[in-house]
Design an enzyme around this catalytic site. Structure first.
Site, mmCIF file in Angstrom:
data_model
loop_
_atom_site.group_PDB
_atom_site.id
_atom_site.type_symbol
_atom_site.label_atom_id
_atom_site.label_comp_id
_atom_site.label_asym_id
_atom_site.label_seq_id
_atom_site.Cartn_x
_atom_site.Cartn_y
_atom_site.Cartn_z
ATOM 1 N N THR A 16 0.835 -1.200 0.000
ATOM 2 C CA THR A 16 0.000 0.000 0.000
ATOM 3 C C THR A 16 0.874 1.257 0.000
ATOM 4 O O THR A 16 2.107 1.178 -0.117
ATOM 5 C CB THR A 16 -1.050 -0.067 1.150
ATOM 6 N N LYS A 33 3.578 1.332 -3.723
ATOM 7 C CA LYS A 33 2.991 0.569 -4.835
ATOM 8 C C LYS A 33 3.742 0.718 -6.159
ATOM 9 O O LYS A 33 3.673 -0.176 -7.005
ATOM 10 C CB LYS A 33 1.542 1.026 -5.073
ATOM 11 N N ASN A 83 -0.265 -3.899 -6.159
ATOM 12 C CA ASN A 83 -0.782 -3.916 -4.776
ATOM 13 C C ASN A 83 -0.773 -5.313 -4.174
ATOM 14 O O ASN A 83 -1.099 -5.473 -2.997
ATOM 15 C CB ASN A 83 -2.186 -3.280 -4.690
ATOM 16 N N ALA A 135 -5.890 5.122 -7.806
ATOM 17 C CA ALA A 135 -7.115 4.312 -7.829
ATOM 18 C C ALA A 135 -7.850 4.496 -9.151
ATOM 19 O O ALA A 135 -8.357 3.527 -9.729
ATOM 20 C CB ALA A 135 -8.001 4.701 -6.653
ATOM 21 N N THR A 160 -11.563 10.331 -6.300
ATOM 22 C CA THR A 160 -10.754 11.329 -5.586
ATOM 23 C C THR A 160 -11.004 11.123 -4.088
ATOM 24 O O THR A 160 -11.983 10.469 -3.716
ATOM 25 C CB THR A 160 -11.155 12.780 -5.948
ATOM 26 N N LEU A 207 -15.491 5.592 -4.407
ATOM 27 C CA LEU A 207 -14.384 4.752 -3.911
ATOM 28 C C LEU A 207 -14.065 5.032 -2.442
ATOM 29 O O LEU A 207 -13.479 4.199 -1.756
ATOM 30 C CB LEU A 207 -13.117 4.982 -4.753
ATOM 31 N N GLY A 267 -17.412 2.222 -1.743
ATOM 32 C CA GLY A 267 -15.969 1.971 -1.740
ATOM 33 C C GLY A 267 -15.626 0.755 -0.901
ATOM 34 O O GLY A 267 -14.703 -0.009 -1.201
HETATM 35 P P1 NAP Z 1 -4.152 9.641 -5.389
HETATM 36 O O1 NAP Z 1 -3.263 8.736 -6.176
HETATM 37 O O2 NAP Z 1 -3.549 10.662 -4.492
HETATM 38 O O3 NAP Z 1 -5.104 10.389 -6.477
HETATM 39 C C1 NAP Z 1 -6.114 11.278 -6.067
HETATM 40 C C2 NAP Z 1 -6.773 11.909 -7.292
HETATM 41 O O4 NAP Z 1 -7.805 12.761 -6.809
HETATM 42 C C3 NAP Z 1 -5.827 12.789 -8.111
HETATM 43 O O5 NAP Z 1 -6.235 12.789 -9.453
HETATM 44 C C4 NAP Z 1 -6.059 14.169 -7.458
HETATM 45 O O6 NAP Z 1 -5.767 15.244 -8.305
HETATM 46 C C5 NAP Z 1 -7.558 14.110 -7.221
HETATM 47 N N1 NAP Z 1 -7.963 15.044 -6.169
HETATM 48 C C6 NAP Z 1 -7.487 15.112 -4.903
HETATM 49 N N2 NAP Z 1 -8.139 16.077 -4.226
HETATM 50 C C7 NAP Z 1 -9.015 16.635 -5.105
HETATM 51 C C8 NAP Z 1 -9.960 17.710 -5.012
HETATM 52 N N3 NAP Z 1 -10.133 18.383 -3.870
HETATM 53 N N4 NAP Z 1 -10.686 18.020 -6.103
HETATM 54 C C9 NAP Z 1 -10.522 17.335 -7.264
HETATM 55 N N5 NAP Z 1 -9.647 16.322 -7.416
HETATM 56 C C10 NAP Z 1 -8.911 15.975 -6.345
HETATM 57 O O7 NAP Z 1 -5.156 8.809 -4.463
HETATM 58 P P2 NAP Z 1 -5.779 7.374 -4.792
HETATM 59 O O8 NAP Z 1 -4.912 6.313 -4.262
HETATM 60 O O9 NAP Z 1 -6.160 7.364 -6.237
HETATM 61 O O10 NAP Z 1 -7.082 7.379 -3.857
HETATM 62 C C11 NAP Z 1 -8.228 8.175 -4.163
HETATM 63 C C12 NAP Z 1 -9.375 7.800 -3.205
HETATM 64 O O11 NAP Z 1 -9.793 6.467 -3.462
HETATM 65 C C13 NAP Z 1 -8.979 7.837 -1.719
HETATM 66 O O12 NAP Z 1 -10.048 8.340 -0.978
HETATM 67 C C14 NAP Z 1 -8.752 6.384 -1.375
HETATM 68 O O13 NAP Z 1 -9.003 6.091 -0.007
HETATM 69 C C15 NAP Z 1 -9.791 5.714 -2.261
HETATM 70 N N6 NAP Z 1 -9.439 4.330 -2.589
HETATM 71 C C16 NAP Z 1 -10.368 3.382 -2.315
HETATM 72 C C17 NAP Z 1 -10.103 2.072 -2.613
HETATM 73 C C18 NAP Z 1 -11.150 1.043 -2.317
HETATM 74 O O14 NAP Z 1 -10.833 -0.161 -2.337
HETATM 75 N N7 NAP Z 1 -12.376 1.434 -2.050
HETATM 76 C C19 NAP Z 1 -8.890 1.694 -3.215
HETATM 77 C C20 NAP Z 1 -7.964 2.705 -3.499
HETATM 78 C C21 NAP Z 1 -8.259 4.020 -3.180
HETATM 79 P P3 NAP Z 1 -4.351 16.011 -8.181
HETATM 80 O O15 NAP Z 1 -3.339 15.079 -8.770
HETATM 81 O O16 NAP Z 1 -4.561 17.255 -8.942
HETATM 82 O O17 NAP Z 1 -4.115 16.234 -6.717
#
Ligand code: NAP
Length: 291
Positions: free
Chosen positions: A67, A71, A92, A135, A201, A228, A251
């Site tokens: 994690t 990753k 992962n 994600a 996001t 998610l 999610g």
């Molecule tokens: P990440 O790699 O940091 O990517 C986050 C994405 O969201 C980026 O494109 C970022 O844009 C965008 N973002 C962040 N804040 C924002 C805002 N205020 N307005 C608009 N866009 C925004 O994170 P990730 O690993 O993809 O995780 C994203 C979410 O999915 C988290 O909440 C995580 O807990 C969840 N998740 C859930 C699972 C599940 O199994 N349910 C698995 C993985 C992740 P920028 O690059 O411009 O910052």
């Protein structure tokens, strides 16, 4: 659980790792099936990653979940990487196959399984995904080829364009388009024209639980909404989607299914999904910090 000299070791590595729900979820599955495995968590700093991987080899560990923030970096230390993880650009899950450490990514298939378990057939949907991070990359890779149309919206549009390029398949007939999330008018129009809306996001995640990118008026009645974010289980987006009679995919379900995919790969057993899900719900009800 009785640990013996034959017990096989599974683990998750990350930093921080103390709030991971994976040990509870996997040990519950191991217990339910009466398997001779144990699942533990290790805090591994980026600087120690290579030594940790040598440890997996030296100790002949059976399987590993990886994690944040490891990753991507883990990929260079593995003996093989499955095509999906290569396209996503992140691993992962690792399986030790006769001494060879093979990496895959179960997030995309976990998302697809969560949608299918809610009765959603992705091929019938005009889909929009918000976000282009880790994600979103995994989910887009799994869904874009199946969806009728697929739109990636990101606040840094160049990130969305890169993702679209990485997952494009010349043989696929559906179009992948990209839009800037900063163009609110375009975003509204695209959401209104979509039947499957996915938030990838962190917006809406604890503690900022009142945040939501999408406005209630934009959501088409009876569309499918997949958030998610799993902490809280009931996000602001999920709440407004319920008011529009949408089908909800949580999610939490993706989290369980991505874990179940890893469990099945390691053990060759059918994972007890309901038991795994109950563990996560119990965990989230007792802690506001699950990750
Ligand atoms: P990440 O790699 O940091 O990517 C986050 C994405 O969201 C980026 O494109 C970022 O844009 C965008 N973002 C962040 N804040 C924002 C805002 N205020 N307005 C608009 N866009 C925004 O994170 P990730 O690993 O993809 O995780 C994203 C979410 O999915 C988290 O909440 C995580 O807990 C969840 N998740 C859930 C699972 C599940 O199994 N349910 C698995 C993985 C992740 P920028 O690059 O411009 O910052």
């Amino acid at each position: 659980m009785i640990i013996s000299a034959k017990t096989k070791l599974l683990c998750v590595i990350g930093d921080p790792i103390e709030h991971s729900m994976s040990p509870k979820m996997h040990n519950a599955a191991i217990n339910a099936l009466g398997l001779d495995y144990v699942y533990v968590a290790f805090n591994v700093k980026k600087d120690n990653l290579e030594r940790a991987v040598e440890g997996f080899r030296g100790l002949n560990i059976t399987g590993v979940n990886v994690t944040i923030p490891l990753k991507i970096d883990i990929m260079k230390y593995l003996d093989g990487i499955k095509e999906n993880a290569r396209a996503i650009g992140a691993v992962n899950t690792i399986k030790n196959e006769n001494g060879r450490l093979i990496g895959t990514n179960t997030d995309g298939d976990g998302a697809l399984a969560a949608l299918e378990s809610a009765g959603v057939n992705v091929s019938e949907h005009d889909t929009i995904i918000l976000g282009a991070g880790g994600a979103a990359r995994a989910v887009s890779h799994a869904l874009s080829k199946k969806a009728r149309t697929f739109t990636i919206a990101a606040r840094r549009v160049e990130q969305a364009i890169k993702l679209a390029k990485d997952i494009s398949n010349p043989s696929s007939t559906n179009k992948i388009q990209t839009i800037s999330m900063n163009d609110k008018k375009k975003l509204e129009e695209q959401v209104k024209n979509s039947t499957l809306i996915i938030n990838a996001t962190p917006v809406g995640m604890f503690p900022k639980i009142d945040n939501c990118i999408i406005e209630k008026d934009w959501l088409p009645e009876k569309s499918v909404v997949f958030d998610l974010v799993y902490n809280p289980i009931e996000t602001k987006l999920v709440k407004i989607a319920k008011q529009k009679n949408c089908t909800i995919v949580h999610g939490l379900d993706m989290l369980v299914h991505q874990g179940a995919k890893a469990f099945e790969w390691w053990t060759n057993k059918t994972p007890p999904i309901k038991i795994m899900k109950k563990e996560i719900i119990d965990f989230l009800s007792h802690s506001r910090k699950g990750s």
